[in-house]
Design a protein around this motif. Sequence first.
Motif, PDB file in Angstrom:
ATOM      1  N   VAL A  19      63.684  34.069  70.710  1.00 56.20           N
ATOM      2  CA  VAL A  19      63.052  33.496  69.524  1.00 56.20           C
ATOM      3  C   VAL A  19      63.728  32.168  69.228  1.00 56.20           C
ATOM      4  N   GLU A  20      62.935  31.100  69.208  1.00 52.38           N
ATOM      5  CA  GLU A  20      63.453  29.756  68.963  1.00 52.38           C
ATOM      6  C   GLU A  20      62.912  29.249  67.624  1.00 52.38           C
ATOM      7  N   ILE A  21      63.809  28.680  66.821  1.00 50.53           N
ATOM      8  CA  ILE A  21      63.422  28.137  65.524  1.00 50.53           C
ATOM      9  C   ILE A  21      63.852  26.677  65.455  1.00 50.53           C
ATOM     10  N   GLU A  22      62.902  25.821  65.120  1.00 48.41           N
ATOM     11  CA  GLU A  22      63.163  24.390  64.894  1.00 48.41           C
ATOM     12  C   GLU A  22      62.927  24.087  63.422  1.00 48.41           C
ATOM     13  N   LEU A  23      63.868  23.360  62.808  1.00 43.18           N
ATOM     14  CA  LEU A  23      63.766  23.024  61.388  1.00 43.18           C
ATOM     15  C   LEU A  23      64.094  21.565  61.170  1.00 43.18           C
ATOM     16  N   ALA A  24      63.555  21.012  60.097  1.00 43.69           N
ATOM     17  CA  ALA A  24      63.858  19.637  59.728  1.00 43.69           C
ATOM     18  C   ALA A  24      63.578  19.453  58.241  1.00 43.69           C
ATOM     19  N   GLY A  25      64.120  18.360  57.696  1.00 44.22           N
ATOM     20  CA  GLY A  25      63.769  17.979  56.335  1.00 44.22           C
ATOM     21  C   GLY A  25      64.723  18.438  55.271  1.00 44.22           C
ATOM     22  N   ALA A  26      65.962  18.779  55.623  1.00 46.86           N
ATOM     23  CA  ALA A  26      66.956  19.187  54.628  1.00 46.86           C
ATOM     24  C   ALA A  26      68.343  18.873  55.171  1.00 46.86           C
ATOM     25  N   ARG A  27      69.346  19.029  54.316  1.00 45.87           N
ATOM     26  CA  ARG A  27      70.727  18.848  54.765  1.00 45.87           C
ATOM     27  C   ARG A  27      71.110  19.953  55.737  1.00 45.87           C
ATOM     28  N   ARG A  28      72.099  19.650  56.580  1.00 38.87           N
ATOM     29  CA  ARG A  28      72.500  20.595  57.628  1.00 38.87           C
ATOM     30  C   ARG A  28      72.914  21.951  57.045  1.00 38.87           C
ATOM     31  N   ALA A 168      60.987  21.712  54.728  1.00 31.78           N
ATOM     32  CA  ALA A 168      59.764  20.906  54.738  1.00 31.78           C
ATOM     33  C   ALA A 168      58.883  21.172  55.942  1.00 31.78           C
ATOM     34  N   GLY A 169      59.484  21.435  57.090  1.00 31.17           N
ATOM     35  CA  GLY A 169      58.671  21.633  58.284  1.00 31.17           C
ATOM     36  C   GLY A 169      59.479  22.198  59.426  1.00 31.17           C
ATOM     37  N   GLY A 170      58.762  22.776  60.387  1.00 33.96           N
ATOM     38  CA  GLY A 170      59.435  23.335  61.550  1.00 33.96           C
ATOM     39  C   GLY A 170      58.493  24.196  62.363  1.00 33.96           C
ATOM     40  N   MET A 171      59.066  24.959  63.279  1.00 34.32           N
ATOM     41  CA  MET A 171      58.267  25.841  64.134  1.00 34.32           C
ATOM     42  C   MET A 171      59.108  27.041  64.535  1.00 34.32           C
ATOM     43  N   VAL A 172      58.473  28.208  64.566  1.00 31.11           N
ATOM     44  CA  VAL A 172      59.092  29.442  65.040  1.00 31.11           C
ATOM     45  C   VAL A 172      58.316  29.884  66.271  1.00 31.11           C
TER      46      VAL A 172
END
Length: 303
Positions: A19-28, A168-172
């Motif tokens: 399972v791969e999760i990509e995230l963006a749009g916030a602090r680490r 804000a955005g990402g993909m699972v």
Amino acid sequence: MAIASDSIRRARPLLGTFVEIELAGARRSELDCALEAAFGAVAQVHRLMSFHEVDSDVSRLNREAGLRPVSVHAWTYEVLATAVALHRRSSGVFDVTIAPALQALGLLPPLKDRPVQAPLAGFADAIELRPDHQVRFQSSDVMIDLGGIAKGYAVDRAVAVLRDFGIAGGMVNAGGDLRAFGVELRTVHVRDPRDPGRAVCRIDIADEALASTARRVELFDSREPGGSAVIDPATRRPASLVDGVTIRAPSCVIADALTKIVMICGTDAGELLESYHAGALLISAGGDVQITSDWHHRVHLAA
């Protein structure tokens, strides 16, 4: 002053795949917290709905629900309600009581103290959903497997958690069952089921789900290499109408389930797809590609 944001990508072995999760749009630090919670949701779906785990809801149902009502987690109940609705709307084509046939083909292991039984005729209304998340089976012969729907549900739960964290955005992506959220357009490459090293097309998605399945898998105890883990309830044999299917839908749980229906029914599933606001890409045994008319502008075939 604008607050700087990061992106992150992580993968873990869950649900029998990565399972791969990509995230963006916030602090680490915020992304890290959201990531842990999302993976936690996926792991919980696995614990609840695994056919193999002795303490899962599915295992308890298979042991006890033919004898008495069994209380299950709200998530398990929701998946069963979705499966029952799909069973009825597909005229029995989607059937989570297919477990004995999967065992007979070597695709599921036998259960302790319960011999593998001959595949039975489909059970109409085999699953009774009672108030307070209680479930009763029509007969002690009923045995379920949620492998055709739970992975998509796990993706949806992970996305819900990430949105609750304000991401804000990402993909699972759970082994090809995936869902993107946010405004960014993402490109997904679909493999040719006849030649997994080759992409048959690329698909642009935004704030929607994709799920894919293919005909060619190994049957552990069968002499039929290239069979399918998608079993036609009418014949109790592997589906063979098409080689591969990719479904686009608003949620991954529906996309995941619809791949099985379209593998069995092919283009005859068009009305059902429309009712779920879903599109389909079908790959024939000869390599021909068919795409539902609502989806052509998002699918780019390989040269």
